[in-house]
Write an enzyme that holds these catalytic residues in place. Structure first.
Site, short mmCIF file in Angstrom:
data_model
loop_
_atom_site.label_atom_id
_atom_site.label_comp_id
_atom_site.label_asym_id
_atom_site.label_seq_id
_atom_site.Cartn_x
_atom_site.Cartn_y
_atom_site.Cartn_z
N GLU A 48 -22.47 23.87 1.12
CA GLU A 48 -23.16 23.51 2.35
C GLU A 48 -23.41 22.01 2.51
O GLU A 48 -23.25 21.39 3.44
CB GLU A 48 -24.39 24.15 2.30
CG GLU A 48 -24.51 25.56 2.22
CD GLU A 48 -24.42 26.22 0.85
OE1 GLU A 48 -25.07 27.13 0.42
OE2 GLU A 48 -23.78 25.77 -0.07
N CYS A 76 -29.15 27.82 -1.50
CA CYS A 76 -30.05 27.56 -2.70
C CYS A 76 -30.98 26.46 -2.27
O CYS A 76 -31.00 26.04 -1.17
CB CYS A 76 -29.18 26.78 -3.93
SG CYS A 76 -28.76 25.31 -3.75
N CYS A 79 -29.65 23.08 -1.00
CA CYS A 79 -29.11 22.87 -0.03
C CYS A 79 -29.80 23.29 1.40
O CYS A 79 -29.85 22.72 2.62
CB CYS A 79 -27.90 24.01 0.23
SG CYS A 79 -26.60 23.64 -0.85
#
Length: 150
Positions: A48, A76, A79
């Site tokens: 990402e 996560c 990101c």
């Protein structure tokens, strides 16, 4: 999402967790990424992050107005924070991440009203295919485990 899955395959090819992402604006891919943490020895080299960085370079600015990010795995916290900071309007992802997901599985960062921006989320797109890639990777890791500490 098929392009994000192709990016995930690239990560798998060089030993990284198979996660891929593509940033799209007006039907055109403006950023691509796949996990490179192992390849680059960089804890921030998530699919990402790489796709968001490339999209920002393509657009010539950090505000990703009109961009949708397609990712094979729920982001996560790092990101997700970058998505909020980039003013990303929309995220589409495949598999949920029950251990580190920040789009609702563990924490909800993308739609938290306390932030100055919220990201619309569509989950579960091609989730079975994304999950199968992850399962294949981790099964291979277990097969090759020599009992050492990871």
């Amino acid at each position: 999402m098929r392009e994000a899955l192709a990016e995930a395959e690239r990560a798998l090819a060089h030993g990284d967790v198979p996660v891929g992402a593509v940033a799209v604006r007006d039907g055109v891919i403006i950023g691509r990424g796949h996990n490179r943490k192992e390849a680059d020895a960089d804890p921030t080299a998530h699919a990402e992050m790489i796709a968001l960085q490339e999209a920002a370079r393509t657009l010539g600015g950090w505000r990703l107005v009109g961009v949708t990010l397609y990712c094979t795995l729920e982001p996560c916290p790092m990101c997700a924070g970058a998505m909020v900071a980039a003013r990303l309007p929309r995220l589409v992802y495949g598999a949920d991440d029950p251990k580190a997901g920040a789009a609702g599985s563990v924490v909800e960062l993308l739609r938290d009203p306390r932030f100055n921006h919220q990201v619309a989320v569509t989950r579960g797109v091609l989730a079975e295919e994304a999950q199968a890639l992850l399962e294949r990777f981790f099964a291979r890791l277990r097969e090759n485990d020599d009992g050492g500490i990871a």
